[in-house]
Design a protein around this motif. Structure first.
Motif, PDB file in Angstrom:
ATOM      1  N   ARG A 125       1.023  -1.092  -0.131  1.00  0.00           N
ATOM      2  CA  ARG A 125       0.108   0.045  -0.026  1.00  0.00           C
ATOM      3  C   ARG A 125       0.696   1.230   0.136  1.00  0.00           C
ATOM      4  O   ARG A 125       1.937   1.400   0.510  1.00  0.00           O
ATOM      5  N   SER A 126       0.228   2.408  -0.555  1.00  0.00           N
ATOM      6  CA  SER A 126       1.254   3.535  -0.982  1.00  0.00           C
ATOM      7  C   SER A 126       1.083   4.169   0.402  1.00  0.00           C
ATOM      8  O   SER A 126       0.173   4.155   1.333  1.00  0.00           O
ATOM      9  N   VAL A 127       1.996   5.251   0.976  1.00  0.00           N
ATOM     10  CA  VAL A 127       1.831   6.054   2.006  1.00  0.00           C
ATOM     11  C   VAL A 127       0.271   6.646   1.812  1.00  0.00           C
ATOM     12  O   VAL A 127      -0.332   6.985   3.026  1.00  0.00           O
ATOM     13  N   ASP A 163      -2.245   6.055   0.279  1.00  0.00           N
ATOM     14  CA  ASP A 163      -3.370   5.315   0.446  1.00  0.00           C
ATOM     15  C   ASP A 163      -3.642   4.788   2.161  1.00  0.00           C
ATOM     16  O   ASP A 163      -4.619   4.808   2.632  1.00  0.00           O
ATOM     17  N   HIS A 164      -2.579   4.723   2.996  1.00  0.00           N
ATOM     18  CA  HIS A 164      -2.733   4.453   4.175  1.00  0.00           C
ATOM     19  C   HIS A 164      -3.044   5.616   4.895  1.00  0.00           C
ATOM     20  O   HIS A 164      -3.966   5.530   5.928  1.00  0.00           O
ATOM     21  N   GLN A 165      -2.793   6.971   4.434  1.00  0.00           N
ATOM     22  CA  GLN A 165      -3.099   8.241   5.108  1.00  0.00           C
ATOM     23  C   GLN A 165      -4.854   8.197   5.024  1.00  0.00           C
ATOM     24  O   GLN A 165      -5.161   8.654   5.916  1.00  0.00           O
ATOM     25  N   LYS A 179       1.361  -3.793   4.714  1.00  0.00           N
ATOM     26  CA  LYS A 179       2.735  -3.289   4.390  1.00  0.00           C
ATOM     27  C   LYS A 179       2.401  -2.100   3.458  1.00  0.00           C
ATOM     28  O   LYS A 179       1.951  -2.067   2.524  1.00  0.00           O
ATOM     29  N   VAL A 180       3.044  -1.080   4.052  1.00  0.00           N
ATOM     30  CA  VAL A 180       2.974   0.059   3.529  1.00  0.00           C
ATOM     31  C   VAL A 180       4.527   0.641   2.866  1.00  0.00           C
ATOM     32  O   VAL A 180       5.435   0.191   3.379  1.00  0.00           O
ATOM     33  N   GLN A 218       1.947  -1.963   9.104  1.00  0.00           N
ATOM     34  CA  GLN A 218       0.969  -0.979   9.954  1.00  0.00           C
ATOM     35  C   GLN A 218      -0.431  -1.562   9.804  1.00  0.00           C
ATOM     36  O   GLN A 218      -0.719  -2.690   9.197  1.00  0.00           O
ATOM     37  N   SER A 248       6.021   6.988  11.878  1.00  0.00           N
ATOM     38  CA  SER A 248       4.807   6.618  11.414  1.00  0.00           C
ATOM     39  C   SER A 248       3.564   7.545  12.272  1.00  0.00           C
ATOM     40  O   SER A 248       2.573   7.832  11.591  1.00  0.00           O
ATOM     41  N   PHE A 298       1.083   9.412   9.873  1.00  0.00           N
ATOM     42  CA  PHE A 298      -0.216   9.017   9.632  1.00  0.00           C
ATOM     43  C   PHE A 298      -1.225   9.550  10.852  1.00  0.00           C
ATOM     44  O   PHE A 298      -2.182   9.661  10.444  1.00  0.00           O
ATOM     45  N   LYS A 330      10.023   2.665  -2.415  1.00  0.00           N
ATOM     46  CA  LYS A 330       9.773   2.963  -0.876  1.00  0.00           C
ATOM     47  C   LYS A 330       9.688   4.389  -0.758  1.00  0.00           C
ATOM     48  O   LYS A 330      10.615   5.032  -1.175  1.00  0.00           O
TER      49      LYS A 330
END
Length: 417
Positions: free
Chosen positions: A2-4, A6-8, A285-286, A294, A322, A326, A358
């Protein structure tokens, strides 16, 4: 992975809108107003003196000069806080203190330093000297040294706009207009829980294979610094049932639960094992370094309400980075505060590499260099080097598609301090 970004977005979706509450003005430091605050009183509430001196009628001093001074009797004494209404008779003066109400008829205040009172020049004569004659050696313009009622703010005007972060000046204004409470966006309650059988509380002797617990106080401090109400709870060993018991105990007292550790791919990942079994939490996994493992989602409190939970990796640098990437922005948005730290473009001093695919957040020391900024990367990228994070005041944000940065290139920097 997952991209940063997308997780944000996934974590941002855990937070509901800000919640307005009424709090005492004395407890509102750092909070943000949810509505306009309208004053019910004017400031000043009455014409008052801006000086220690004498309230006069300007016409009585029109001919005053050094060669031909005007001497007038003192007819009244007006300290600050006097509540009866006085009227000044022409040809007399009233001794008046700063902030005291101006007597009716008076239209100026002469500072005591510009007068003479018997043998005492430039200050007030003692009150026990009997009737005083005050000598004036210059005329004074009408309105001089008078604070006019409503000259600061008028009843019915907005004193503090909605969306204002309350600090000392704003709290002073609220107190001055008589506001005992103010409607603000509520601080979220954040509970921080670390896991790991290897963790030992400070003050206890370490055995071989043990480490002192650092993530809980670090993350609680970060949440507090962001504006939330944060507390830590005692960490638990690597036991699924123990972890779930602890979560059930704290869920009803939290708006957000933050855990650190137990989310990777090892054999004793208690957080991941427990929350996968209960459902409601997604692990991913980010594509970032540090901080790849995460998780985020919801747990249920005793009343059946869903409580957001964010699971961070256990290595201390990964955990705090993190939090910055986030958690801090949506947490501050929840309070109506500006969500993002400042970002600047800086010249890189030194060369660095970055893993392919990354997004890397390197520790750095940022400083001014003439009209621009320079940043020095410090420490290796490994996520256990807390010493270098403690010495950093910035994070160098290296994009996913970059694998090397040469000395002297411009980089984007997240300013921590």
């Amino acid at each position: 992975m997952r991209s940063v970004r997308d997780h944000q977005e996934a974590i941002h979706g855990l937070f509901g809108p800000p919640e307005a509450v009424e709090v005492a003005v004395t407890d509102a430091l750092g909070l943000v107003t949810a509505v306009d605050v309208v004053t019910g009183v004017s400031l000043p509430g009455f014409d008052n003196s801006a000086m220690d001196g004498y309230a006069v009628l300007g016409a009585d001093l029109a001919e005053a000069s050094t060669e031909h001074p005007v001497t007038l009797p003192m007819a009244a004494d007006i300290p600050a806080g006097r509540t009866d209404r006085l009227t000044l008779t022409p040809g007399t003066v009233a001794r008046i203190m700063t902030g005291a109400p101006l007597p009716g008829g008076a239209d100026a205040v002469v500072p005591v330093e510009q007068t003479a009172s018997g043998p005492v020049r430039g200050r007030f004569a003692p009150v026990d000297q009997g009737p005083q004659q005050i000598r004036f050696t210059a005329p004074i313009p009408v309105g001089k040294n008078i604070r006019v009622a409503g000259s600061d703010i008028v009843a019915g005007e907005v004193a503090i706009r909605a969306g204002t972060e309350l600090h000392a000046p704003q709290l002073g204004l609220l107190a001055a207009i008589g506001a005992g409470t103010v409607r603000v966006w509520r601080r979220p309650r954040v509970v921080v829980l670390s896991t790991g059988s290897e963790l030992v509380a400070p003050g206890h002797r370490l055995r071989h294979g043990q480490i002192y617990e650092s993530n809980s106080p670090m993350l609680a401090a970060a949440a507090t610094e962001a504006g939330a109400l944060a507390r830590t709870v005692h960490f638990v060993p690597d036991d699924v049932d123990g972890f779930l018991t602890r979560i059930a105990e704290i869920a009803g007292e939290a708006d957000l639960i933050v855990t650190s550790g137990g989310v990777s791919a090892g054999a004793f990942e208690v957080v991941k094992d427990a929350l996968i079994a209960t459902g409601g939490v997604e692990f991913a996994k980010v594509a970032m370094q540090p901080g790849m493992p995460q998780g985020c989602g919801h747990v249920t409190d005793p009343s059946g309400q869903a409580v957001p939970i964010i699971t961070l990796p256990g290595n201390p640098v990964s955990s705090l980075v993190s939090f910055e990437v986030f958690i801090r922005p949506p947490l501050r948005t929840k309070m109506g505060l500006p969500p993002h730290r400042a970002r600047v473009t800086a010249r890189l001093r030194g060369s660095v590499g970055s893993p392919a695919g990354k997004r890397q957040f390197l520790r750095g020391v940022l400083e001014r260099d003439g009209d621009g900024w320079v940043v020095d990367p410090i420490g290796p990228p490994s996520s256990h080097h807390l010493r270098y994070l403690a010495g950093a005041n910035a994070l160098i944000d290296v994009a996913t598609d970059i694998t090397a940065l040469a000395d002297g290139v411009d980089v984007e920097v997240l300013v921590l301090d």
